[in-house]
Scaffold this motif. Structure first.
Motif, short mmCIF file in Angstrom:
data_model
loop_
_atom_site.label_atom_id
_atom_site.label_comp_id
_atom_site.label_asym_id
_atom_site.label_seq_id
_atom_site.Cartn_x
_atom_site.Cartn_y
_atom_site.Cartn_z
N ALA A 1 -13.54 6.13 -2.46
CA ALA A 1 -12.78 7.42 -1.89
C ALA A 1 -11.27 8.42 -2.02
N GLU A 2 -10.67 6.91 -1.33
CA GLU A 2 -8.92 7.21 -2.06
C GLU A 2 -8.55 7.64 -3.73
N ARG A 3 -9.11 6.83 -4.41
CA ARG A 3 -8.75 6.48 -5.88
C ARG A 3 -9.33 8.76 -6.37
N GLY A 4 -10.25 8.79 -5.45
CA GLY A 4 -10.87 10.16 -5.90
C GLY A 4 -9.76 11.70 -5.05
N GLY A 5 -9.88 11.16 -4.46
CA GLY A 5 -9.39 11.76 -2.95
C GLY A 5 -9.61 13.00 -2.41
N HIS A 6 -10.89 11.73 -1.90
CA HIS A 6 -11.87 12.45 -0.78
C HIS A 6 -11.79 11.63 0.06
N SER A 7 -10.45 12.13 1.21
CA SER A 7 -10.25 11.67 2.34
C SER A 7 -11.05 11.41 3.60
N ARG A 8 -12.11 12.02 3.76
CA ARG A 8 -13.72 12.19 4.76
C ARG A 8 -13.79 11.12 4.93
N GLU A 9 -14.55 10.87 3.58
CA GLU A 9 -15.38 10.07 3.11
C GLU A 9 -14.19 8.87 3.58
N ASN B 1 -8.65 7.54 17.77
CA ASN B 1 -7.75 6.94 16.84
C ASN B 1 -7.76 7.75 15.44
N GLY B 2 -9.33 7.45 16.09
CA GLY B 2 -9.89 7.58 14.94
C GLY B 2 -9.81 9.26 13.71
N PRO B 3 -9.55 10.30 14.81
CA PRO B 3 -8.77 11.60 13.88
C PRO B 3 -7.55 11.26 13.95
N LEU B 4 -7.01 10.67 14.38
CA LEU B 4 -5.05 10.63 13.14
C LEU B 4 -5.65 10.36 12.03
N PHE B 5 -6.33 9.25 12.19
CA PHE B 5 -6.65 8.62 10.68
C PHE B 5 -6.49 9.60 9.28
N ASN B 6 -7.05 11.17 9.50
CA ASN B 6 -7.09 12.29 9.46
C ASN B 6 -5.53 12.48 8.08
N LEU B 7 -4.45 11.95 9.62
CA LEU B 7 -3.38 12.48 9.04
C LEU B 7 -3.07 11.20 7.53
N LEU B 8 -3.95 9.74 7.43
CA LEU B 8 -3.04 9.23 6.18
C LEU B 8 -3.60 9.80 4.77
N TYR B 9 -3.50 10.77 4.73
CA TYR B 9 -4.22 11.32 3.03
C TYR B 9 -4.07 12.71 2.77
N PRO B 10 -2.85 12.77 1.73
CA PRO B 10 -2.24 12.09 0.99
C PRO B 10 -0.57 11.29 1.29
N HIS B 11 -0.07 11.47 2.44
CA HIS B 11 1.12 10.90 2.90
C HIS B 11 1.02 9.98 2.99
N ALA B 12 0.05 9.75 3.60
CA ALA B 12 0.22 7.93 4.31
C ALA B 12 -0.82 7.28 3.96
N THR B 13 -1.22 7.13 2.52
CA THR B 13 -1.87 6.79 2.57
C THR B 13 -2.12 4.62 2.52
N PRO B 14 -2.63 3.81 3.46
CA PRO B 14 -2.34 2.74 3.44
C PRO B 14 -2.24 1.99 2.36
N THR B 15 -1.29 1.29 2.11
CA THR B 15 -0.46 0.21 1.44
C THR B 15 -0.38 -1.30 1.08
N TYR B 16 -0.37 -2.08 0.87
CA TYR B 16 -0.34 -3.58 1.30
C TYR B 16 0.19 -4.59 0.45
N PRO B 17 1.05 -4.94 0.36
CA PRO B 17 2.47 -6.18 -0.30
C PRO B 17 1.77 -6.40 -1.13
N GLY B 18 0.11 -7.63 -1.19
CA GLY B 18 0.19 -8.07 -1.45
C GLY B 18 -2.31 -7.32 -2.34
N ARG B 19 -3.17 -7.97 -2.29
CA ARG B 19 -4.00 -7.89 -1.88
C ARG B 19 -3.64 -6.56 -0.51
N HIS B 20 -5.39 -6.24 -0.70
CA HIS B 20 -6.43 -5.25 0.37
C HIS B 20 -6.63 -6.38 1.36
#
Length: 236
Positions: A124-132, A164-183
């Motif tokens: 979903a993240e790769r496809g830009g499907h933020s709600r999913e 918190n749930g509604p707030l997570f809509n702000l993750l995409y596309p400007h704050a997509t979770p990233t990790y210094p190592g693996r997910h």
């Protein structure tokens, strides 16, 4: 608002059913911060009268999940950066405990579900499907915490996810979770398969800190007026 967000409910105990449907929708992030509820429209969509809608919304207002404005309109409450950070510190404790307990109780079927939800999240993240992406992330975490077999603890976690749930809509596309190592979801799964409660607990903590770092920065930028102009945590 379309039926993809909220569906029909049955006729028995309507207020409770409406409340549970709205509760799930909020935890899954089907509404953005600032979303304004239109009671008549919501009643039509869910196939009930306005009374159970109004009663369910007021329950969520009293829980501080929704807010009532001076105009008496009801909308999804916004969270400040400080509120998000405080709630995250609470989540680390509660969700870490649930993850630790789940390690020795979770079934192979649930672990398989976690793998499926994580794969769906990545896709979903790769496809830009933020709600999913927001929805399957909730399903990943909820499946893990439910496996702890601690109903009171799960209720506390769900109450925080309501905010918190509604707030997570702000993750995409400007704050997509990233990790210094693996997910960190992969570390959760590996810890579960190894039967290592401490590793699973640590992976959840790292997921909340690392995965939420860009969201916290975005909230701070919004409050400082340095974020893109359309990112004001309001509904679309």
């Amino acid at each position: 608002m379309s039926n993809e967000v909220i569906g029909l409910v049955g006729r028995d105990n309507l207020t409770a059913r409406v409340f549970q449907e709205l509760r799930l929708a909020l935890m899954e992030g089907r509404f953005r911060p600032g979303h304004r509820f239109k009671i008549r429209e919501l009643a039509s969509t869910m196939g009930v009268s306005e009374t159970p809608i109004r009663e369910a919304l007021m329950q969520l207002v009293r829980a501080r999940v929704l807010s009532m404005q001076a105009s008496r309109s009801i909308e999804v409450a916004r969270l400040s950066a400080a509120q998000y950070e405080e709630l995250r510190s609470i989540r680390i404790l509660l969700e870490g405990l649930a993850a630790e307990r789940a390690t020795t109780r979770i079934s192979k079927a649930d672990i398989a579900s976690l793998k499926k939800y994580h794969q769906a999240l990545v896709a979903a993240e790769r496809g830009g499907h933020s709600r999913e992406a927001v929805q399957v992330n909730w399903q990943f975490h909820h499946t893990l915490y439910k496996a702890a077999d601690a109903p009171e603890l799960l209720e506390m976690i769900e109450t925080i996810w309501l905010r918190n749930g509604p707030l997570f809509n702000l993750l995409y596309p400007h704050a997509t979770p990233t990790y210094p190592g693996r997910h960190q979801h992969l570390n959760v799964i590996d810890g579960l398969m190894a039967g290592d409660p401490e590793a699973v607990k640590q992976a959840i903590k790292d997921d909340l800190l690392e995965g939420g770092a860009r969201l916290l920065q975005l909230l701070q930028d919004i409050e400082a007026g340095t974020a893109p102009s359309h990112l004001d945590a309001t509904a679309t």
